[in-house]
Design an enzyme around this catalytic site. Structure first.
Site, PDB file in Angstrom:
ATOM      1  N   ASP A 163       0.826  -1.211   0.000  1.00 19.71           N
ATOM      2  CA  ASP A 163       0.000   0.000   0.000  1.00 19.71           C
ATOM      3  C   ASP A 163       0.861   1.262   0.000  1.00 19.71           C
ATOM      4  O   ASP A 163       0.724   2.123   0.846  1.00 19.71           O
ATOM      5  CB  ASP A 163      -0.922  -0.019   1.218  1.00 19.71           C
ATOM      6  CG  ASP A 163      -1.953   1.106   1.167  1.00 19.71           C
ATOM      7  OD1 ASP A 163      -2.303   1.532   0.055  1.00 19.71           O
ATOM      8  OD2 ASP A 163      -2.382   1.566   2.246  1.00 19.71           O
ATOM      9  N   ASN A 414       6.916  -7.420   6.674  1.00 20.10           N
ATOM     10  CA  ASN A 414       5.766  -6.648   7.143  1.00 20.10           C
ATOM     11  C   ASN A 414       4.473  -7.314   6.695  1.00 20.10           C
ATOM     12  O   ASN A 414       4.249  -7.519   5.500  1.00 20.10           O
ATOM     13  CB  ASN A 414       5.799  -5.227   6.590  1.00 20.10           C
ATOM     14  CG  ASN A 414       4.566  -4.428   7.009  1.00 20.10           C
ATOM     15  OD1 ASN A 414       4.460  -3.995   8.150  1.00 20.10           O
ATOM     16  ND2 ASN A 414       3.623  -4.247   6.095  1.00 20.10           N
ATOM     17  N   GLU A 415       3.639  -7.677   7.658  1.00 18.11           N
ATOM     18  CA  GLU A 415       2.286  -8.188   7.445  1.00 18.11           C
ATOM     19  C   GLU A 415       2.220  -9.365   6.474  1.00 18.11           C
ATOM     20  O   GLU A 415       1.364  -9.412   5.584  1.00 18.11           O
ATOM     21  CB  GLU A 415       1.355  -7.069   6.992  1.00 18.11           C
ATOM     22  CG  GLU A 415       1.152  -5.996   8.045  1.00 18.11           C
ATOM     23  CD  GLU A 415       0.046  -5.011   7.693  1.00 18.11           C
ATOM     24  OE1 GLU A 415      -0.292  -4.890   6.492  1.00 18.11           O
ATOM     25  OE2 GLU A 415      -0.486  -4.376   8.613  1.00 18.11           O
ATOM     26  N   ASN A 468       0.668  -4.604  13.987  1.00 13.36           N
ATOM     27  CA  ASN A 468      -0.073  -3.544  13.302  1.00 13.36           C
ATOM     28  C   ASN A 468      -1.547  -3.746  13.611  1.00 13.36           C
ATOM     29  O   ASN A 468      -2.126  -4.773  13.227  1.00 13.36           O
ATOM     30  CB  ASN A 468       0.157  -3.613  11.786  1.00 13.36           C
ATOM     31  CG  ASN A 468       1.568  -3.258  11.375  1.00 13.36           C
ATOM     32  OD1 ASN A 468       2.374  -2.820  12.190  1.00 13.36           O
ATOM     33  ND2 ASN A 468       1.872  -3.437  10.105  1.00 13.36           N
ATOM     34  N   TYR A 470      -5.559  -1.879  13.940  1.00 16.15           N
ATOM     35  CA  TYR A 470      -6.399  -0.752  13.520  1.00 16.15           C
ATOM     36  C   TYR A 470      -7.808  -0.867  14.087  1.00 16.15           C
ATOM     37  O   TYR A 470      -8.790  -0.640  13.398  1.00 16.15           O
ATOM     38  CB  TYR A 470      -6.434  -0.669  11.989  1.00 16.15           C
ATOM     39  CG  TYR A 470      -5.121  -0.242  11.391  1.00 16.15           C
ATOM     40  CD1 TYR A 470      -4.813   1.105  11.270  1.00 16.15           C
ATOM     41  CD2 TYR A 470      -4.182  -1.179  10.979  1.00 16.15           C
ATOM     42  CE1 TYR A 470      -3.599   1.518  10.733  1.00 16.15           C
ATOM     43  CE2 TYR A 470      -2.967  -0.775  10.437  1.00 16.15           C
ATOM     44  CZ  TYR A 470      -2.683   0.575  10.312  1.00 16.15           C
ATOM     45  OH  TYR A 470      -1.483   0.979   9.778  1.00 16.15           O
ATOM     46  N   TYR A 474     -10.136   0.092  10.625  1.00 16.57           N
ATOM     47  CA  TYR A 474     -10.593  -0.977   9.741  1.00 16.57           C
ATOM     48  C   TYR A 474     -11.546  -1.930  10.450  1.00 16.57           C
ATOM     49  O   TYR A 474     -12.301  -2.640   9.798  1.00 16.57           O
ATOM     50  CB  TYR A 474      -9.389  -1.756   9.198  1.00 16.57           C
ATOM     51  CG  TYR A 474      -8.494  -0.946   8.287  1.00 16.57           C
ATOM     52  CD1 TYR A 474      -9.013  -0.275   7.188  1.00 16.57           C
ATOM     53  CD2 TYR A 474      -7.132  -0.845   8.526  1.00 16.57           C
ATOM     54  CE1 TYR A 474      -8.199   0.472   6.349  1.00 16.57           C
ATOM     55  CE2 TYR A 474      -6.301  -0.105   7.690  1.00 16.57           C
ATOM     56  CZ  TYR A 474      -6.852   0.554   6.604  1.00 16.57           C
ATOM     57  OH  TYR A 474      -6.041   1.294   5.784  1.00 16.57           O
ATOM     58  N   GLU A 506       2.116  -0.246  14.111  1.00 14.26           N
ATOM     59  CA  GLU A 506       1.185   0.576  13.339  1.00 14.26           C
ATOM     60  C   GLU A 506      -0.146   0.664  14.087  1.00 14.26           C
ATOM     61  O   GLU A 506      -0.650  -0.339  14.583  1.00 14.26           O
ATOM     62  CB  GLU A 506       0.914  -0.001  11.937  1.00 14.26           C
ATOM     63  CG  GLU A 506       2.082   0.077  10.978  1.00 14.26           C
ATOM     64  CD  GLU A 506       1.712  -0.408   9.580  1.00 14.26           C
ATOM     65  OE1 GLU A 506       0.497  -0.373   9.238  1.00 14.26           O
ATOM     66  OE2 GLU A 506       2.622  -0.819   8.844  1.00 14.26           O
ATOM     67  N   LYS A 570      -3.133   8.830   6.798  1.00 20.46           N
ATOM     68  CA  LYS A 570      -3.020   8.542   8.228  1.00 20.46           C
ATOM     69  C   LYS A 570      -1.907   9.321   8.924  1.00 20.46           C
ATOM     70  O   LYS A 570      -1.640   9.123  10.105  1.00 20.46           O
ATOM     71  CB  LYS A 570      -2.797   7.048   8.448  1.00 20.46           C
ATOM     72  CG  LYS A 570      -3.985   6.174   8.069  1.00 20.46           C
ATOM     73  CD  LYS A 570      -3.764   4.723   8.464  1.00 20.46           C
ATOM     74  CE  LYS A 570      -4.937   3.863   8.052  1.00 20.46           C
ATOM     75  NZ  LYS A 570      -5.016   3.705   6.595  1.00 20.46           N
TER      76      LYS A 570
END
Length: 606
Positions: A163, A414-415, A468, A470, A474, A506, A570
């Site tokens: 992203d 990452n993720e 991370n 949210y 989300y 995050e 963000k």
């Protein structure tokens, strides 16, 4: 790879500036030997710089494939008898390099330096034509991975699962430099201390065997504090100055390769800091003192120049980190420039250093949507070829940054998708490799929201937990009470199962600068502050949380889509670095926290 430095035996000529430029529309330029003459047309391009935002031409911005760069280079006549090296800070994502009519090398991977010895192709005092074909295409053998699709009308389209915008070009400096025939090829430094005495262990590799002398110099005073000889050994520094978050504190290891007459053949200087890093239960210790991370995930992203390095932008970003009370950052989601990392070393900014392994997850696209089209770990997605490239990225990152005191954690992905049973066999060799390359630092990866503690299969391999999350964006967007409860419950699960320190790498909410409401409505600055306050409460109530890095430092560009209007919003700062209300809130919180003031304490060893 060692950095390019100037010394009594090494010189540098910077090749940054305006280069000739041509788009290889059909990607036939190499076969057509575009490099064998001056490039067609009269376009020019800035180096360093991303190509995409420079031209008022959407076809150039969206081109998938090669761009050609070219310039004429004069070799200093005083370099006769020296090895002549051509060095690139990065080329995103691939490069083929030509000197006059000859290909001298290729590189795969968009964020690490690479170099070629061109001594036999050029002459001191003469000139040569330098041409670079930069390729922005990603496939499943790349880190990060991607896929090029051909549309029915013949156009090519680059798809990827990360992203942030796929900026491409020569993003960092291009250098021509000289070094002696016999030269230092690698330096490894590890440190420890006892009381007020620092212990420095070094190992030097050279292109040819011969005697070696080292000196340790205090960079603050210029004083030589230790001397020794040999390709490896340990020296002590009395009354040592520890490298400390928020302060820095550096030494130089000056390596001299000697000839039979005890004269210097090559002199190479590697800076370092004396400090220790370790995990103790829930605590993350720097110099045996608990450290609490405050800061951000960040991007190399600015208007016009895209992902290119700029010293002026670097200083501005670092000053804003200091202003807001941040003591750390993560290089999300790729290695940052050497210049930025040097700055962190000098100024005591703590770094979580991350490979470009983002997008290893077919469960999601850009962190927000199911990407569709199969499982993550299958042929043609994340497979053995992907893993081989991932290993190489780990080796290159550790080799470049192993001597940096600012780097305290290696983040190897990452993720990624860690819910699949196949993730175990994919990641176990990567963790083992990272520890083999550097046994002195904790190893981690950044866990995605879809893989909580009762689902993730690989967390037990690592030294720290990086999450991370949210909640309130989300998940349960706009409902901060439910979000607080769910987040606290999940952190309790991580805490009880693993008993490791947790860094929230995050957490964030898209926010349109200047948009306000008397209600806490998503996308308003008011909601972003309320969201941050909720998260802060959750962090403060969990003993295992040792850090908070908001997503993101500043708004940044992404590929367009209904979920992203002119990029990701963000940031605590806008893309042009204007503070949102969230920045004021974070400044108040972080500057008032005792943990965030760790770096301002007395940095002499106790």
């Amino acid at each position: 790879m060692l950095p390019a430095i100037e010394s009594a035996t090494r010189e540098i000529r910077c090749l940054d500036g305006m280069w000739r430029f041509a788009v290889d529309w059909d990607n036939t330029g190499i076969d057509d030997r575009l490099y064998a003459d001056s490039l067609p047309g009269n376009r020019e391009v800035a180096v360093p710089g991303s190509v995409n935002d420079l031209f008022a031409d959407e076809d150039i911005r969206n081109h998938v494939g090669h761009w050609f760069y070219q310039r004429d280079v004069r070799v200093p006549r005083g370099w006769d008898g020296e090895r002549i090296i051509l060095r690139f800070g990065s080329a995103t994502h691939h490069a083929v390099v030509f000197v006059d009519d000859v290909e001298v090398g290729r590189n795969k991977g968009g964020y690490m330096p690479f170099e070629f010895d061109i001594t036999d192709r050029v002459a001191p005092g003469g000139t040569f034509r330098l041409t670079v074909a930069v390729d922005n295409r990603l496939d499943n053998t790349c880190i990060p991975p991607g896929e090029v699709r051909e549309l029915p009308d013949g156009r090519r389209q680059q798809n990827y699962l990360h992203d942030f915008y796929n900026y491409s070009g020569l993003h960092r400096s291009v250098l021509l430099y000289s070094r002696p025939a016999r030269h230092v090829t690698d330096v490894t430094i590890t440190t420890d201390y006892t009381g007020t005495t620092g212990h420095v262990t070094w190992e030097v590799a050279q292109s040819e065997e011969g005697p070696v002398r080292i000196a340790v110099v205090d960079k603050q005073t210029g004083e030589v504090v230790a001397r020794a000889g040999g390709t490896r050994g340990t020296v002590d520094i009395e009354d040592v100055t520890l490298w400390t978050p928020g302060v820095g504190g550096l030494y130089d290891l000056v390596v001299a390769l000697l000839d039979d007459a005890d004269g210097p053949v090559d002199i190479f200087t590697q800076h370092f800091g004396v400090r220790t890093v370790r995990v103790d239960g829930y605590r993350f210790l720097i110099n045996d003192t608990p450290f609490y991370f405050t800061g951000f995930g960040m991007h190399e992203d600015h208007e016009t120049i895209g992902k290119a390095h700029s010293n002026a932008h670097m200083v501005q970003d670092a000053e804003l980190l200091s202003w807001i009370g941040a003591n750390s950052m993560r290089t999300s989601h790729y290695p940052y420039s050497e210049e930025f990392m040097d700055y962190c070393d000098r100024h005591g900014i703590v770094v979580i250093d991350e490979t470009p392994a983002v997008g290893l997850n077919w469960m999601m696209a850009g962190g927000i949507l199911d990407s569709g089209g199969g499982e993550t770990y299958e042929e043609g997605h994340v497979d053995d070829d992907t893993q081989a490239t991932h290993k190489e990225e780990i080796r290159r990152l550790v080799a470049r940054d192993k001597n940096r005191p600012s780097v305290v954690i290696w983040s190897i992905a990452n993720e990624p998708d860690t819910t699949s049973p196949k993730s175990v066999d994919y990641f176990r060799p990567l963790v083992e490799l990272t520890r083999e390359c550097d046994p002195t630092r904790p190893v981690g990866f950044v866990n995605v929201m879809f893989a909580p503690y009762d689902v993730c299969r690989i967390t037990g391999m690592f030294d720290v937990i990086m999450l991370n999350r949210y909640y309130g964006w989300y998940v349960d967007s706009g409902d901060l009470e439910t979000s607080e409860r769910k987040f606290a419950e999940e952190l309790k699960g991580w805490t009880e199962k693993y008993r490791l320190p947790i860094i929230i790498t995050e957490y964030g909410a898209d926010t349109v600068a200047g948009l306000h409401s008397i209600y806490d409505q998503p996308f308003t600055e008011d909601y972003q502050v309320a969201y941050l306050k909720m998260n802060s409460k959750v962090f403060d109530e969990c003993e295992a949380v040792v850090g908070e890095q908001m997503w993101n430092f500043a708004d940044f560009q992404t590929k367009y889509g209904f979920a992203r209007v002119d990029g990701n919003k963000k940031g605590a700062f806008t893309r042009d670095r204007r503070p949102k209300a969230a920045a004021r809130y974070l400044r108040e919180r972080w500057t008032s926290m005792e943990a965030a003031r760790y770096g301002r304490r007395d940095h002499r060893a106790r």
